[in-house]
Design a protein around this motif. Structure first.
Motif, PDB file in Angstrom:
ATOM      1  N   CYS A 128       0.836  -1.201   0.000  1.00 28.93           N
ATOM      2  CA  CYS A 128       0.000   0.000   0.000  1.00 28.93           C
ATOM      3  C   CYS A 128       0.876   1.259   0.000  1.00 28.93           C
ATOM      4  O   CYS A 128       0.617   2.198  -0.751  1.00 28.93           O
ATOM      5  N   LEU A 129       1.904   1.276   0.845  1.00 25.64           N
ATOM      6  CA  LEU A 129       2.772   2.454   0.931  1.00 25.64           C
ATOM      7  C   LEU A 129       3.432   2.760  -0.409  1.00 25.64           C
ATOM      8  O   LEU A 129       3.472   3.912  -0.838  1.00 25.64           O
ATOM      9  N   ALA A 130       3.939   1.708  -1.060  1.00 26.26           N
ATOM     10  CA  ALA A 130       4.613   1.916  -2.341  1.00 26.26           C
ATOM     11  C   ALA A 130       3.652   2.547  -3.339  1.00 26.26           C
ATOM     12  O   ALA A 130       4.018   3.440  -4.099  1.00 26.26           O
ATOM     13  N   ASN A 131       2.402   2.089  -3.315  1.00 24.23           N
ATOM     14  CA  ASN A 131       1.445   2.605  -4.285  1.00 24.23           C
ATOM     15  C   ASN A 131       0.863   3.959  -3.876  1.00 24.23           C
ATOM     16  O   ASN A 131       0.481   4.747  -4.725  1.00 24.23           O
ATOM     17  N   LEU A 132       0.804   4.203  -2.556  1.00 21.79           N
ATOM     18  CA  LEU A 132       0.360   5.530  -2.092  1.00 21.79           C
ATOM     19  C   LEU A 132       1.309   6.600  -2.610  1.00 21.79           C
ATOM     20  O   LEU A 132       0.901   7.679  -3.022  1.00 21.79           O
ATOM     21  N   GLN A 133       2.608   6.254  -2.570  1.00 21.21           N
ATOM     22  CA  GLN A 133       3.600   7.236  -2.993  1.00 21.21           C
ATOM     23  C   GLN A 133       3.616   7.428  -4.505  1.00 21.21           C
ATOM     24  O   GLN A 133       4.178   8.392  -4.996  1.00 21.21           O
ATOM     25  N   ALA A 134       2.954   6.498  -5.213  1.00 25.38           N
ATOM     26  CA  ALA A 134       2.937   6.619  -6.675  1.00 25.38           C
ATOM     27  C   ALA A 134       1.755   7.453  -7.168  1.00 25.38           C
ATOM     28  O   ALA A 134       1.650   7.749  -8.346  1.00 25.38           O
ATOM     29  N   ILE A 135       0.840   7.831  -6.236  1.00 26.79           N
ATOM     30  CA  ILE A 135      -0.295   8.670  -6.651  1.00 26.79           C
ATOM     31  C   ILE A 135       0.219  10.087  -6.924  1.00 26.79           C
ATOM     32  O   ILE A 135       0.969  10.642  -6.126  1.00 26.79           O
ATOM     33  N   SER A 136      -0.209  10.653  -8.049  1.00 33.13           N
ATOM     34  CA  SER A 136       0.313  11.961  -8.457  1.00 33.13           C
ATOM     35  C   SER A 136      -0.050  13.057  -7.441  1.00 33.13           C
ATOM     36  O   SER A 136      -1.214  13.219  -7.080  1.00 33.13           O
ATOM     37  N   PRO A 137       0.938  13.811  -6.958  1.00 34.82           N
ATOM     38  CA  PRO A 137       0.674  14.865  -5.971  1.00 34.82           C
ATOM     39  C   PRO A 137      -0.200  15.979  -6.525  1.00 34.82           C
ATOM     40  O   PRO A 137      -0.863  16.690  -5.765  1.00 34.82           O
ATOM     41  N   LEU A 162     -10.633   9.982   1.187  1.00 38.47           N
ATOM     42  CA  LEU A 162     -11.818   9.244   0.774  1.00 38.47           C
ATOM     43  C   LEU A 162     -12.021   9.295  -0.738  1.00 38.47           C
ATOM     44  O   LEU A 162     -12.342   8.292  -1.374  1.00 38.47           O
ATOM     45  N   PHE A 163     -11.812  10.479  -1.330  1.00 37.33           N
ATOM     46  CA  PHE A 163     -12.200  10.659  -2.731  1.00 37.33           C
ATOM     47  C   PHE A 163     -11.036  10.621  -3.711  1.00 37.33           C
ATOM     48  O   PHE A 163     -11.239  10.508  -4.906  1.00 37.33           O
ATOM     49  N   ILE A 164      -9.822  10.754  -3.221  1.00 40.68           N
ATOM     50  CA  ILE A 164      -8.678  10.671  -4.137  1.00 40.68           C
ATOM     51  C   ILE A 164      -7.864   9.405  -3.871  1.00 40.68           C
ATOM     52  O   ILE A 164      -7.637   8.599  -4.762  1.00 40.68           O
ATOM     53  N   THR A 165      -7.457   9.235  -2.602  1.00 43.53           N
ATOM     54  CA  THR A 165      -6.554   8.127  -2.297  1.00 43.53           C
ATOM     55  C   THR A 165      -7.213   6.775  -2.571  1.00 43.53           C
ATOM     56  O   THR A 165      -6.667   5.958  -3.310  1.00 43.53           O
TER      57      THR A 165
END
Lengths: 280, 303
Positions: free
Chosen positions: B187-196, B214-217
């Motif tokens: 999860c952490l690896a993919n959380l960090q891959a979400i575009s800022p 809730l609506f982006i992550t």
């Protein structure tokens, strides 16, 4: 603005508090295990209420475990089997991954899909035929059946291919204009560049093989061939929840090497696991 | 300027070269394909073939579909299917959300991120056999750690592994403890891959941290959850090691823990009923295949 800053501070404190509580819960079983392993009387009576600092501190359980001696042969067996399997897996994965990445040959796509599909066929679905196969070859109760099947490492081939895809083709072209064969190109140009992926593969393959259980359980009946997980399981099955002190001393000794490896390499291990879950 | 005489010779050597090169690619793949042939293709077909025979490894008699008939009409098989699914279902249902929430929390703190990562991941690197040994005592009803904590907090205690009614929940706790670190790391690896940029844009629109989560992550993590569900199901359907340590091949107490693989092991290597065990293997294999295809289709996971 100040209000906003305060809010952020409070959020941070709450987050840390929650994480620390969960971390304590997660680590508690390990601490308890170590504590019981140093308790002289734990084989008769587990201390209650539970303590995290053994009183009095005693090495008695470890003496019992050492006297038994089987733990050492289990260590050696595990080390031998793991070393051979890791070596085979990495070699086959690098060779295969390179061919799938840079090679041009008939049936490439189909063959690659076949290799990927093997990841979905667990050892459990093959136990009995593999057993009868090695049985008729007369190789049960040797390390051969544990080591040889390692040569197939579908996930490793996949990861190695992903890696070689990122290494430019121009190196190949240059080497081949100089007249190098495919093999020389691989061994002298590409393999030396494959350090990072090799490290990742070693970690994943090491953890997988060190903890391997079902297949060795089927083919290694003889006690003197038992690897660490088999030895632990047989000790545990014999004694159930009696002999808590000895059981925990054994558990501590069995997790110690892997925890040491983990503590030193944690950054790379966590990276490799994360890599294994990232899809392109 | 090349002359016409040189051309064919050139083409000839080039073709030779390309045949040689194709051959060498097959040599590169030889180890892997020996492995596929000997340790995947042959055993899968052999399992299938054996499932139509009455066999103890030496004497074989053709019995047609009798093995399947016997397996499917036995309570033991359905009990094993039920246990396997029950444990895997609740493991995923609890571990994925909890792991994701913990990962989101770690992602938001400013310091000590890797300390928490390491601590949560520790159970995952220890062998499940050792973990099961530890949990045998942690879950012990009288002097175990969990019941003591529950009792201290004034919560009801449980007999856990010593009672068939609660033993599955003991195993579920163990599997969550062992797996949660993996869920967190992925999860952490993919959380960090979400575009800022997504977060920056919503910040301008005045979204709170919780709304962003809730609506982006969560929507952006759909692929990750799909991956975890597939991985979790496949390994859940193969569950055996912890069961074997805690309750033997029979999955005691009262077969309440016996999984499909434990049943295969019991019939195959306890009773040497290779035909019956192979029929169960084929059924397990079909279930794994079905779930994998279904999951990939439902989640449109890109492999």
């Amino acid at each position: 603005m100040n209000n906003h800053k305060n809010m952020q501070k409070i959020t941070q404190v709450v987050l840390y508090a929650a994480l620390v509580i969960v971390a304590i819960i997660v680590v508690a079983p390990f601490v308890w295990m170590v504590s019981i392993s140093f308790d002289r009387l734990a084989n008769i009576q587990v201390p209650f209420p539970p303590t995290f600092i053994p009183d009095p501190f005693s090495l008695f359980n470890y003496e019992l475990v050492f006297e038994n001696g089987r733990i050492f042969s289990a260590y050696l067996n595990s080390a031998f089997v793991t070393f051979c399997s890791v070596f085979l897996q990495i070699s086959a994965a690098l060779l295969g991954g390179y061919a799938f990445s840079k090679g041009q040959f008939k049936g490439k796509k189909l063959l690659f899909i076949m290799v990927l599909a093997t990841m979905m066929i667990p050892i459990e679905a093959r136990l009995i035929p593999l057993y009868t196969m090695f049985n008729s070859a007369g190789l049960l109760n040797t390390f051969w059946p544990v080591i040889v099947p390692s040569i197939l490492y579908g996930f490793g081939v996949f990861l190695a291919k992903q890696f070689f895809d990122q290494v430019p083709d121009s190196l190949r072209e240059a080497a081949q204009i100089d007249g190098a064969s495919e093999f020389r190109t691989f061994f002298q140009v590409y393999a030396p560049l494959a350090g990072p992926i090799t490290a990742t593969l070693i970690i994943l393959s090491f953890m997988g093989n060190w903890n391997e259980f079902v297949w060795p359980l089927v083919v290694l009946n003889s006690e003197r061939l038992h690897t660490i997980p088999l030895f632990l399981a047989s000790f545990s099955l014999e004694n159930g929840t009696s002999l808590a002190g000895m059981t925990m001393a054994l558990a501590t000794m069995s997790v110690l090497p892997i925890i040491i490896v983990f503590v030193f390499l944690q950054r790379y291990i966590i990276q490799s696991i994360a890599l294994s879950g990232l899809k392109e | 300027m090349k002359t016409g005489v040189e051309m064919p010779a050139n083409v000839q050597t080039r073709r030779n070269k390309s045949i040689k090169s194709t051959l060498s690619w097959y040599v590169f793949l030889l180890p892997t394909f020996l492995g596929v042939a000997c340790f995947i293709v042959y055993p899968v077909f052999e399992s299938f073939r054996l499932s139509f025979y009455n066999s103890n490894g030496t004497i074989e008699t053709w019995v047609g579909l009798t093995n399947y008939q016997r397996v499917l009409s036995q309570g033991a098989f359905w009990n094993a299917v039920y246990n396997t699914f029950y444990i895997a279902f609740f493991q995923l249902l609890l571990a994925i959300p909890i792991g994701f929430i913990l990962a989101s929390m770690i992602n938001r703190i400013n310091r000590f991120k890797s300390v928490f990562k390491v601590m949560f991941f520790l159970p995952n690197v220890t062998s499940i056999v050792a973990a099961a040994m530890i949990f045998m005592f942690v879950l012990q009803p009288e002097v175990g750690l969990i019941n003591h904590v529950l009792d201290t907090l004034g919560l009801p205690t449980s007999p856990w592994l010593s009672d068939p009614g609660t033993s599955k929940w003991g195993v579920i706790l163990l599997t969550i403890w062992h797996w949660i670190g993996f869920v967190i790391i992925i999860c952490l690896a993919n959380l960090q891959a979400i575009s800022p940029e997504l977060y920056e844009a919503s910040e301008i629109d005045g979204a709170t941290g919780f709304q962003q989560w809730l609506f982006i992550t969560i929507p952006n993590m759909a692929g990750t959850f799909a991956f975890l569900i597939i991985m979790g199901w496949i390994s859940g359907l193969q569950r055996f090691q912890e069961i074997f340590v805690l309750g033997g091949a029979g999955g005691s107490p009262g077969r309440s823990l016996q999984t499909m693989v434990a049943l295969i092991y019991e019939r195959g290597f306890g009773g040497f009923e290779f035909g019956i065990a192979s029929a169960i293997t084929v059924l397990l294999f079909l279930i794994i295949l079905l779930f994998t295809v279904l999951n990939i289709k439902l989640t449109r996971l890109k492999l």
